[in-house]
Design an enzyme around this catalytic site. Structure first.
Site, PDB file in Angstrom:
ATOM      1  NE  ARG A  71      22.613 155.979 125.266  1.00 33.59           N
ATOM      2  CZ  ARG A  71      23.723 156.714 125.146  1.00 33.59           C
ATOM      3  NH1 ARG A  71      24.832 156.361 125.771  1.00 33.59           N
ATOM      4  NH2 ARG A  71      23.725 157.814 124.413  1.00 33.59           N
ATOM      5  CD  GLU A  83      20.998 156.664 118.016  1.00 30.95           C
ATOM      6  OE1 GLU A  83      20.518 155.507 118.066  1.00 30.95           O
ATOM      7  OE2 GLU A  83      21.359 157.306 119.019  1.00 30.95           O
ATOM      8  NE  ARG A 106      18.015 153.557 126.644  1.00 33.90           N
ATOM      9  CZ  ARG A 106      18.621 154.121 125.602  1.00 33.90           C
ATOM     10  NH1 ARG A 106      19.058 153.376 124.599  1.00 33.90           N
ATOM     11  NH2 ARG A 106      18.801 155.428 125.549  1.00 33.90           N
TER      12      ARG A 106
END
Length: 209
Positions: free
Chosen positions: A94, A102, A140
């Site tokens: 990320r 998004e 992540r």
């Protein structure tokens, strides 16, 4: 996820009943029957894809720099990389310091992804440098990504082009804030028109995945 669990439950119920029947009737030798089970399971997994939420058991240290290669781009602020070069494994990264619309924020999510693709394509990115900053709630790695021998900060470039906002909850770097103000004043990217694309974090709260 819910559909996958339902299918899995049906499969295992079927296998359980099958075992009971074969044990009772003893029509198949034990080895043959277990081979049948293995083939059936492999066929099921092949048709339904890999199990979700599979993670790589691999640790990158925080505040350490790694040389990696880009594997693929997921969306406007997430990539998959092979890290490190000496013993590469796939890891989700990320991108630190910024937040992009998004994918479901049409058309801005797609525009942000395209912008990230373009940044990598326009620069030499055979080797990328990643500074691991943290690990997020989705397991992540959060990393600051540099290309062209650390000449270009990918997150900062996305903010500068107007396809991401500064993630102020985690980043108060003056350079990021300056370039966000410039993008706003020049109405670049997401700043062309008012809307939820200008605050992806707030949009996610009312549109949970």
């Amino acid at each position: 996820m819910k559909q996958h669990q339902t299918n899995s439950n049906k499969v295992f119920a079927y296998l359980k009943n099958g075992i009971k029947q074969k044990v009772k009737t003893q029509k198949l030798p034990l080895v043959t029957f277990f081979l049948f089970i293995i083939v059936f399971i492999c066929s099921f997994l092949w048709s339904n894809g890999p199990l979700p939420n599979v993670t790589v058991d691999y640790n990158l240290a925080k505040e350490e720099m790694y040389h990696c290669t880009l594997h693929r781009i997921i969306d406007g602020d997430t990539v998959v990389a092979n890290c490190p070069l000496k013993n590469p494994k796939l890891v989700n990264i990320r991108i630190w310091g910024m937040d992009a619309p998004e994918t479901n924020q049409i058309p801005w999510g797609e525009k942000a992804t395209n912008a990230l693709n373009r940044i990598f394509l326009m620069n030499k990115h055979d080797i990328i440098t990643i500074l691991i900053r943290d690990i997020d709630q989705y397991n992540r790695y959060v990393g600051q990504i540099f290309i062209n021998n650390k000449e270009i900060d990918v997150g900062l470039q996305m903010v500068s082009e107007g396809f991401a906002v500064v993630y102020k909850q985690y980043n108060n770097d003056p350079q990021y804030l300056y370039h966000e103000d410039l993008a706003k004043s020049h109405k670049k990217g997401i700043w062309q028109h008012p809307g939820p694309q200008q605050n992806p974090a707030a949009w996610r709260k009312v549109n949970p995945f």
